[in-house]
Scaffold this active site. Structure first.
Site, PDB file in Angstrom:
ATOM      1  CB  VAL A 156      85.992 150.439 -20.264  1.00 52.87           C
ATOM      2  CG1 VAL A 156      85.421 151.606 -20.989  1.00 52.87           C
ATOM      3  CG2 VAL A 156      87.270 150.317 -20.088  1.00 52.87           C
ATOM      4  CB  ALA A 170      85.414 130.717 -30.274  1.00 58.18           C
ATOM      5  CG  ASP A 195      79.757 137.062 -28.797  1.00 56.83           C
ATOM      6  OD1 ASP A 195      80.015 136.982 -29.956  1.00 56.83           O
ATOM      7  OD2 ASP A 195      79.554 136.606 -27.737  1.00 56.83           O
ATOM      8  CG  PHE A 255      87.669 133.278 -27.957  1.00 53.44           C
ATOM      9  CD1 PHE A 255      88.521 132.217 -28.023  1.00 53.44           C
ATOM     10  CD2 PHE A 255      86.241 132.967 -27.420  1.00 53.44           C
ATOM     11  CE1 PHE A 255      88.380 131.249 -27.472  1.00 53.44           C
ATOM     12  CE2 PHE A 255      85.944 131.843 -26.887  1.00 53.44           C
ATOM     13  CZ  PHE A 255      86.925 130.775 -26.789  1.00 53.44           C
ATOM     14  CD  GLU A 288      77.527 121.807 -26.803  1.00 54.97           C
ATOM     15  OE1 GLU A 288      77.650 122.755 -26.185  1.00 54.97           O
ATOM     16  OE2 GLU A 288      78.279 121.218 -27.808  1.00 54.97           O
TER      17      GLU A 288
END
Lengths: 440, 440
Positions: A96, A332, A317, A31, A188
């Site tokens: 990277v 997000a 994050d 994001f 969830e």
């Protein structure tokens, strides 16, 4: 592969704007990274967006891949298609492995070094086991598509194994599902696994009854959904219990192996554990040799640059951003806001304008769903629970998906599940190399 | 896993009809096996349907997973959900490794032996390399979902590698795609790979032009689509060439390695080869020790039983069925007709009726599509080509998909591709074990 040695130089994307242009390298197409790239589209900079995946993932719905409701491609978009119109942006597949912040280049896994004028690190986080990395094989976490299809395979395979298992004791292990971590993902996932068993799979097995299925949600803290108000946590707990999920509170996991987990003194015999607790940031702090917090997040400056490195931004994050004494959460909306902010700082610098005010996180609220009938919503100014909250949750998530087709597909999948109970992606898939192995 | 040793006995599905009931074991849940099971639903037999996958696959559209148009779950259904209502049918996940036709049991990969009264073998076929199995790593075939996502990964990864490749010679290898085999799968795949490059991916890369992409279809015989009438083959060839596919006819592949393939004296430097030529039947003939044809198909009796084994039927791609001096082709309609026929023979035997007349294949015709605008259709009584044929192809395939939701999803995906060129499943996914590897 041949010719690898000779590739060890900068790949200069064919920039229409000329090679003297300021080069922004963005590492990570989550994001935060994608938002930065999109905000820099058509700006007078050359942008290279690097990611080790070829797709951008809508992580808030990843758990629905794990529980068979959605297909991976419903929540993933090819990164380069998101910025196809922006000729100043080049998308490269690659990881990277090193940053040289003094000479200003990054080294990629495929052997090329890429020089930058400004670097944006948005490489995210993975799940962590609080120092017990040996638990990972028995309790996989949920951060990538591969994680999700792995967990999906574990869940579906457990039911298959139970069907062909003669001994009731062994069978019970396969019909017990443990989810560790009572945040939104754990809640969830527990709700939808219970629905998968009692709704979707009903009538399909001959060797056991779905009454034998146990779903246990384990939270070390005193309540689930700790970032929500207490009464919403309590509502969520009751909603889970109505779905036959056992909620174990205040009991941390003390061990984890192939036979199950131990929670305090109690052992839970299970073949399927999902880890939804704990994160570990990507190694950006090590690359940059800058201070980090306990889980490796870079302690960024108020303008989201790394300490002492004004040309390096760390967002998403991977960054530890403090505001009003609290940490900006790893969600997000925060990542996107950080991406937009950084793009604006880069533009202001190039145009010689004064730098924008320090980053300010605008908390848009939290949502979590419990099965297909209940949810909790906390927008600050309004708090909801129940069926209306569930609809709101659905609309918000559909809205934030990218692309009309994906919105249609996901909406169609959800309507189908609500009507028929049938889930669309109940596949036990494996990698090519496993192809010829037996299913055991 | 514990307790494996003790599992070495028959798993008796909890049959509501009592354990004395005649037990039909069906091995393989492709078109033939599922059709047999469905036709035996609610009959006075106990049925066990075994497959090494938990899903039934609609193979005619598998190539569309490989070329990123469809998601795997669009063309796969959990086998057990197809027969959920039939309480006399038990579905088990497992592979058969041995058949003892004298004592009438099969041995499964998970260590159980299952006794049968009647056995139906419908274990299909895989691709074959005409004695060059060493080519497989460089030229994967297309029979399973894992094959399809593997080829999808190869194709998408080739474009990604080309984008970051500095040397034009190396880049050209990555932008050359070779498909070996000019049957329907090869033709359909070649056409859609060309469309993927020239339509879907247009404008997304900065380091090369899509004019550099070569798609080459290689057929050893004198024409593509050899089972069709000659003028349809010729039309298909022209349609492919309009999509910028090179069609090489009458030239068999003579070698295959990591740098490409050799076709006669000519070398084609390519990193991506797809194998769509040749089949090898599953080892049913070895299990049963009965005669087989050149590619391992059992030479069955007119009632589709194995020679000398009246209780063992062999159907689908594992069977060699002759009719009017020609072999019944390895297509879905033939497999389904054989499945229905075998179920009827089993019912007749149990009811003491006279056996049905020998199996008679009813040829429903052939269809193949070339990209999203052309197709060839040969129903015998009518032959079509062009846009109308394409629509007919689409309607027929939607019709034969199982389930309203899948029909909607696939139709929606196709409409989307026709309108926007955007394909829904452009994901480079990998297995869990590869998760932490670099993309190289």
């Amino acid at each position: 592969m041949t010719g690898r040695e000779q590739e060890n130089f900068e790949i200069v994307p064919r920039a229409r704007t000329g090679d003297e242009t300021h080069h922004v390298v963005i590492v990570g197409a989550g994001f935060a990274g994608v938002e930065t790239a999109r905000r820099l589209a058509h700006a007078r900079v050359r942008v290279t967006l690097l990611d080790r995946r070829n797709y951008h993932l809508f992580q808030p719905l990843l758990y629905q891949v794990a529980e068979t409701a959605l297909a991976p491609s419903n929540i993933a978009w090819p990164t380069r298609s998101l910025i196809r119109g922006a000729e100043n942006v080049t998308t490269l597949l690659g990881e990277v492995v090193l940053v040289h912040s003094r000479h200003k280049w990054v080294l990629t896994s495929y052997g090329a070094t890429i020089h930058y004028d400004t670097l944006v690190i948005a490489t995210g986080a993975r799940h962590a086991y609080f120092g017990h990395d040996d638990w990972e094989p028995f309790a996989p976490g949920l951060k990538t598509i591969e994680d999700a299809t792995h967990i999906r395979r574990n869940i579906l395979y457990a039911f298959e194994e139970a069907e062909r298992m003669a001994q009731p004791d062994e069978r019970r292990k396969y019909l017990t599902f443990a989810i560790v971590g009572g945040g939104p993902t754990g809640v969830e996932l527990a709700g939808t696994i219970a629905e998968l068993a009692h709704d979707t799979l009903r009538g399909e097995f001959r060797n056991f009854s779905m009454q034998d299925v146990r779903v246990v949600l384990i939270e070390a803290g005193p309540r689930i959904l700790p970032t929500f108000k207490e009464h919403l946590s309590e509502y969520a707990r009751q909603a889970l219990e109505r779905l036959n999920v056992e909620v174990w509170l205040g009991r941390p996991v003390s061990s984890c192996d192939e036979h199950g987990i131990a929670v305090g003194d109690e052992r839970l015999a299970t073949k399927t554990v999902v880890w939804a607790a704990g994160v570990q940031a990507s190694p950006a702090a090590e690359w940059l040799q800058v201070p980090s917090d306990r889980v490796g997040r870079v302690l960024v400056e108020p303008d989201l640059t790394a300490p002492g490195l004004p040309d390096v931004f760390v967002i998403g994050d991977t960054a530890h951003v403090e505001q009003d004494g609290r940490m900006v959460p790893g969600v997000a909306p925060a990542a996107k806001q950080e991406g937009r902010y950084v793009a604006d700082v880069i533009r202001a610098r190039l145009e010689g304008k004064t730098a924008p005010a320090p980053f300010l996180y605008n908390d848009a609220g939290s949502l979590a769903t419990i099965g297909k009938r209940a949810a909790v919503v906390d927008f600050g100014w309004v708090r909801l629970r129940g069926r209306l909250a569930w609809w709101l949750w659905g609309v918000v998530h559909i809205f934030f998906l990218i692309g009309v087709r994906n919105r249609l597909m996901v909406a169609l999948s959800w309507i189908w599940i609500a009507w028929t109970g049938q889930r669309s992606a109940r596949l036990i898939t494996r990698s090519g190399s496993e192809e010829h192995e037996s299913p055991d």
